[in-house]
Structure formats: structure tokens, C-alpha cells
Design an enzyme around this catalytic site. Structure first.
Site, PDB file in Angstrom:
ATOM      1  N   HIS A  27      -4.546  26.454  58.358  1.00 31.02           N
ATOM      2  CA  HIS A  27      -5.190  27.040  57.172  1.00 31.02           C
ATOM      3  C   HIS A  27      -4.189  27.933  56.442  1.00 31.02           C
ATOM      4  CE1 HIS A  27      -9.240  25.837  58.540  1.00 31.02           C
ATOM      5  NE2 HIS A  27      -8.699  25.986  59.740  1.00 31.02           N
ATOM      6  N   LYS A  44     -11.779  16.051  55.765  1.00 28.31           N
ATOM      7  CA  LYS A  44     -12.289  16.969  56.785  1.00 28.31           C
ATOM      8  C   LYS A  44     -13.790  17.101  56.669  1.00 28.31           C
ATOM      9  CE  LYS A  44     -12.064  20.146  60.051  1.00 28.31           C
ATOM     10  NZ  LYS A  44     -11.374  21.417  60.035  1.00 28.31           N
ATOM     11  N   HIS A  92      -9.501  20.775  67.123  1.00 22.20           N
ATOM     12  CA  HIS A  92      -9.535  21.894  68.079  1.00 22.20           C
ATOM     13  C   HIS A  92     -10.513  21.653  69.225  1.00 22.20           C
ATOM     14  CE1 HIS A  92     -12.703  22.754  65.222  1.00 22.20           C
ATOM     15  NE2 HIS A  92     -11.874  23.233  64.326  1.00 22.20           N
ATOM     16  N   ASP A  99      -4.721  25.226  64.353  1.00 20.34           N
ATOM     17  CA  ASP A  99      -5.875  25.897  63.750  1.00 20.34           C
ATOM     18  C   ASP A  99      -5.535  27.347  63.441  1.00 20.34           C
ATOM     19  OD1 ASP A  99      -8.324  26.180  62.578  1.00 20.34           O
ATOM     20  OD2 ASP A  99      -9.429  26.422  64.440  1.00 20.34           O
TER      21      ASP A  99
END
Ligand code: DOR
Ligand code: ZN
Length: 348
Positions: free
Chosen positions: A12, A99, A171, A244
Site C-alpha cells: 500500500h 483486488k 496475506h 502488505d
């Protein structure tokens, strides 16, 4: 140990002024990264995707060590009102992944998908365009420790309905998800973060409350961590690294409604080096960070890309800074056994 500058298949970078700082922290160590689309506003159309990629490319320039490169791999966010016809233009703009966030599952997922089945026409288009479907695999209605497991039946239906669609469980945090991937087809993979690999729920609430270790999916039981460690140290090719890394300002974490996310990009490589030196070996590490994911996505291997560059990990103690621009990183203030040295020009 010298590696090709590795891949991070889940990161991110946010938006606004902070984007440049987070991008630079990442580009210092990684050669490519799959950029998550849960920005405000989300990455959802070709123009937005191209503009976001341009910002990242520009920001990365000053942080790429001489002789290296940095390539952002772009994803877009699936929204309830998306149509199958929206997908080909996103592919043309350069998207490699879509996503899926179940509605309310995590940070900026209020606009996520409420009824997964309503998106099946869009999944058909993803399959037709050969775009990877990345899934935040949690059912937000379930008890927090059971959310990942509760979502797996949806993934089973998606795999059944779309027999050529590539799917990544992002994740992965439980033994159940690991087993689900092991039992699944070759077109099913999972990313594993460094925090889910090395820590369990005790790191969040076992002693004192540690808001900087709070993330979604939440860290789980020791046996879940062991299952992840086994998947990674066994060298199974469908598990690959996705940090992540999810920065939130310290004040957004240390408050009465703390945000989920662990900032790990600056510390991931030394922590992984430590893990692999005791649990596996260099080759397995290189495959995890610079091979398995690229093969799954059908991208050139980092080591085969001309000019991609290398990164060196040395067994030299390094004390993690207490903060990076107002964000408290994973393992803040602790001294690790390994450090990263940027590549030098001339080495490839
Ligand atoms: O902990 C998390 N933080 N999990 C996610 O899925 C999203 C991320 C974020 O964007 O902050
Ligand atoms: Zn994420």
C-alpha cells in the site's frame, strides 16, 4: 548474500504527500511491487490507474540505487457497480491484477463488494483478459479469528465457476488457508507477509496492547504461524512474498479507534534473511522473494530483467528506526541480525 532486487506482491503506497515517502522506502529495497488500489478515491478506471502509476514512478526515481530499477505493477479495485466491459480497458492501461475486498473487511473497504456472486460477469472478463484476481479473504460477518476460514468457500466457488482464472489469497494467515492452497489447482497461490510469518496474536494482545502490530487479517495462533512457516521454508512455489506493508500515521494507530496495518516495507528483507538463515536457505529465500511470484504472474524473473539490479543482505546488526516520517515500522527500535546494503553500480 546478493539477490536480484526482489518483488513485493502486495503493498500500500496511499495517496497525497505521503505517497512519495512510502514509495521511496519501498524502492530502496524492491525492484517491483504490486500496488494495492484501496486509495482514497480508489484506483478503479484506466485514467486513475495510469495517473497513480505515474506518480509512483516519479516518486521512486530519487530512491532507486544506481544500477537498479523499480517497476510498479498495477491493480484496480473491484466495486459493486463494475461491469464486465470495464475490464478490457483496465488491462490495456496496464493492470495485472484486480483486488476483491469484501465490503467492510478492512481499511477503505466500505465500498467493497457485498454480494460476491453479483460480480461473476466481471470475473469472467478477468479470466478472458488473463488478469489475476487478488482476494482479501475474510468474511467480515464472522468472528475475527474465523474470518479467513469463513471466506474460503467463496474462493472454492470462484475457482469452480472460472476454470482458467488465476486467484491469489492475499496475506494468508491461517493453517486452513495454507492447506486450501496446497489442495488447490496450480492457478491458486497465496502471498505471505513477514508479520504473519514471524508473529502471532500474542504480539498484539498477549502482554501489552501493541497497536502497531494490529492488521487485517489479525495475527493468529502459533499453529497458524507454524503452518505459514512450513509452507515458506518448504519452498512450495505457489507461496510468495507480499508484505502488505500498510503505513498509517502514528496518531491513527495510537488512538481509541486504531487503523489496521503494519508498516513493514523498510524492515522486511532483514527480517526475512533472519528467518531463512535459521529455517531454510538462500535459494529458498530467493525463490520466495524473487521467483515464485513472478512465475505465478507470468512476469520475467527479477534476475533475468536487464538493469533490474541487485540488493545485498549482510549479517551486520541493524537497529530499526523508531519511526519513518511519523509511521512506526514493524520491529521499531529493535536490533536485527541482518541489514540491507543498496546495490552498487556495475553489479547486475
Ligand atoms: O491491515 C491491513 N491494512 N489490512 C488490509 O487489508 C489493508 C491495509 C491498509 O490498507 O491499511
Ligand atoms: Zn493489503
Amino acid at each position: 548474500v546478493i539477490f536480484p532486487r526482489p518483488d513485493d506482491f502486495h503493498v500500500h503506497l496511499r495517496q497525497g504527500a505521503a505517497l512519495a515517502l512510502y514509495t521511496q522506502d519501498l524502492a530502496a529495497n524492491f525492484g517491483r511491487a504490486l500496488i494495492m488500489p484501496n486509495t482514497l478515491p480508489p484506483v478503479r478506471d484506466p485514467a486513475g490507474l495510469i495517473a497513480y502509476r505515474d506518480q509512483i514512478v516519479t516518486a521512486a526515481q530519487s530512491a532507486i540505487p544506481a544500477g537498479g530499477s523499480f517497476i510498479p505493477l498495477m491493480s484496480f479495485k473491484l466495486l459493486g457497480d463494475m461491469l464486465a466491459t470495464n475490464i478490457a480497458p483496465l488491462k490495456a492501461a496496464g493492470a495485472v491484477a484486480a483486488k476483491l475486498y469484501p465490503q467492510g473487511a478492512t481499511t477503505n473497504a466500505q465500498d467493497g463488494v457485498a454480494e460476491i456472486e453479483t460480480l461473476f460477469p466481471v470475473f469472467q472478463a478477468l479470466q478472458d483478459e488473463n488478469i489475476v484476481l487478488c482476494i482479501h479473504s475474510e468474511d467480515p460477518q464472522a468472528f475475527c479469528l474465523d474470518r479467513e476460514k469463513a471466506f474460503l468457500p467463496h474462493i472454492r466457488s470462484i475457482l469452480q465457476a472460472f476454470p482458467r482464472l488465476r486467484v491469489v489469497i492475499e496475506h494468508a494467515s491461517t493453517a486452513e488457508a495454507v492447506q486450501f492452497v496446497l489442495d488447490g489447482p496450480d492457478r491458486l497461490g497465496a502471498t505471505i507477509t513477514v508479520h504473519h510469518l514471524l508473529y502471532d496474536l500474542d504480539a498484539v494482545i498477549g502482554d501489552h496492547l501493541q497497536p502497531h502490530m494490529f492488521c487485517k487479517p489479525v495475527l493468529k495462533r502459533p499453529e497458524d504461524k507454524l503452518a505459514l512457516q512450513h509452507a515458506v521454508s518448504s519452498g512450495h512455489p505457489r507461496f510468495f512474498f507480499g508484505s502488505d506493508s500498510a503505513p498509517h500515521d502514528r496518531v491513527k494507530k495510537e488512538c481509541d479507534c486504531g487503523a489496521a496495518g503494519v508498516y513493514s516495507a523498510p524492515v522486511a528483507l532483514p527480517l526475512l534473511a533472519e528467518f531463512f538463515s535459521t529455517h531454510a536457505n538462500q535459494t529458498t529465500m530467493q525463490n520466495f522473494i524473487a521467483r515464485n511470484g513472478a512465475l505465478f504472474y507470468g512476469l520475467p524473473l527479477p534476475g533475468d530483467q536487464p538493469g533490474a539490479g541487485t540488493v545485498e543482505l549482510t549479517e551486520q546488526p541493524w537497529t530499526v528506526p523508531a519511526q519513518y516520517h511519523g509511521v512506526v515500522p514493524l520491529a521499531a527500535g529493535s536490533t536485527l541480525g541482518w541489514s540491507v546494503r543498496p546495490i552498487t553500480k556495475g553489479k547486475s
